[in-house]
Enzyme design. Structure first.
Site, short mmCIF file in Angstrom:
data_model
loop_
_atom_site.label_atom_id
_atom_site.label_comp_id
_atom_site.label_asym_id
_atom_site.label_seq_id
_atom_site.Cartn_x
_atom_site.Cartn_y
_atom_site.Cartn_z
N HIS A 161 0.85 -1.20 0.00
CA HIS A 161 0.00 0.00 0.00
C HIS A 161 0.89 1.25 0.00
CE1 HIS A 161 -3.16 2.77 0.93
NE2 HIS A 161 -4.00 1.89 1.44
N GLU A 266 -0.42 1.21 -5.75
CA GLU A 266 -0.23 0.06 -4.87
C GLU A 266 -0.29 -1.24 -5.67
OE1 GLU A 266 -3.39 0.50 -1.94
OE2 GLU A 266 -3.44 2.64 -2.38
#
Length: 302
Positions: A161, A266
């Site tokens: 992330h 991500e």
């Protein structure tokens, strides 16, 4: 090559250039800084908790075994909170593994996992080992290996992330996503991306599915390539910027104008669960490189 282990973090820097470094918290094995020749490449909220009290807002949090909140109530991950427990657990530091590139490893298993959250995943019956490798040179390489060490198969998502630091989000484009299938989480619908370059002037939250591995995702600022993202075993990419309203609603997002200076791109496997049989392992990795030429690998005139 320098590897410094502290009580709460590990700092890795190059002997040839000490201003090139990466800092990894043991809590969540979260990369909270990556400096290339002294310049920070990642964005971290000024209100981020770095004391292990909650997941870090910024850097590279690790998402496992579920991305978001699982909607299928019958699934083994349904009881888990958003983004699972890898980012909420204190990982074991295994030490340095290679000299060139300078690589360190962390591990997570049920013994280290946040027990309150882990037990919600299939009633705490899934046995696993995660081995996380971070390699530093003139690039940053992160790799995860998920091994099923138990007697039953399990399903999982994986996501790096990553929050990249940018000067002004309204000057940023991301290329090589044209003609890729995407799920718009704001519209809650699937469609094919038609924009020749993805740009940002409002809240943005899309999941791009099954991107060919040969495609290099690039973050570009006024013609300069900020980042080249290369992937292996990670077919999906989430592109996210919260913009004004959502930033205001997140207590740990500071400054509130910070949305102007960050962009999440991500890499992961999140549109479908990976099913891992007992005794088997799965690996995914990504490499970030700064600069270079703009690569046009999509038909932007389609």
């Amino acid at each position: 090559m320098t590897v410094e282990e502290h009580e709460d973090k590990v700092i890795v820097s190059l002997d040839s250039d000490p201003s090139t470094s990466v800092t990894i918290l043991k809590y969540g094995a979260t990369v909270v800084s990556w400096k290339l020749r002294g310049k920070e490449q990642l964005w971290v909220s000024s209100a981020a908790k770095l004391d292990g009290s909650k997941p870090v807002r910024g850097g590279i949090p690790l998402v496992f075994p579920n991305f978001g909140k699982t909607k299928d109530e019958s699934h083994a991950t349904a009881a888990l909170p958003q983004h699972g427990f890898a980012r909420n657990s204190t990982w074991e530091f295994l030490g340095q593994t290679t000299q060139s590139p300078l690589t360190v490893q962390f591990a997570l298993s049920p013994d280290e996992a946040n027990s309150d959250i882990y037990k919600l995943w299939g009633d705490g019956t899934n046995d696993f080992t995660l081995i996380y490798s971070i390699g530093l040179s003139d690039t940053l390489h992160t790799q995860i290996e998920v091994e099923n060490t138990g007697k039953q198969a399990f399903d999982f998502h994986w996501l790096f992330h990553t929050y990249f630091k940018v000067e002004d989000i309204e000057d940023i484009i991301v290329n090589n996503l044209t003609e890729e299938k995407c799920y718009d989480q704001l519209l809650q619908s699937w469609y094919t991306e038609k924009a020749p370059m993805v740009n940002f002037n409002e809240e943005f939250d899309r999941i791009y599915k099954d991107i060919p591995e040969e495609k290099v995702l690039q973050i570009i600022d006024k013609g300069y390539v900020l980042q080249n993202l290369r992937r292996s075993g990670l077919p999906d990419a989430v592109v996210w910027n919260p913009w004004i309203k959502k930033s205001e609603g997140m207590a740990d997002f500071e400054p509130k104008s910070g949305y102007l200076n960050m962009l999440c791109v991500e890499c992961g496997n999140v549109t479908d669960f990976v099913k891992l049989e007992p005794g088997k392992a799965w690996t995914g990795s990504q490499t970030f490189q700064v600069g270079g030429e703009i690569l046009v690998q999509s038909n932007i005139f389609a």
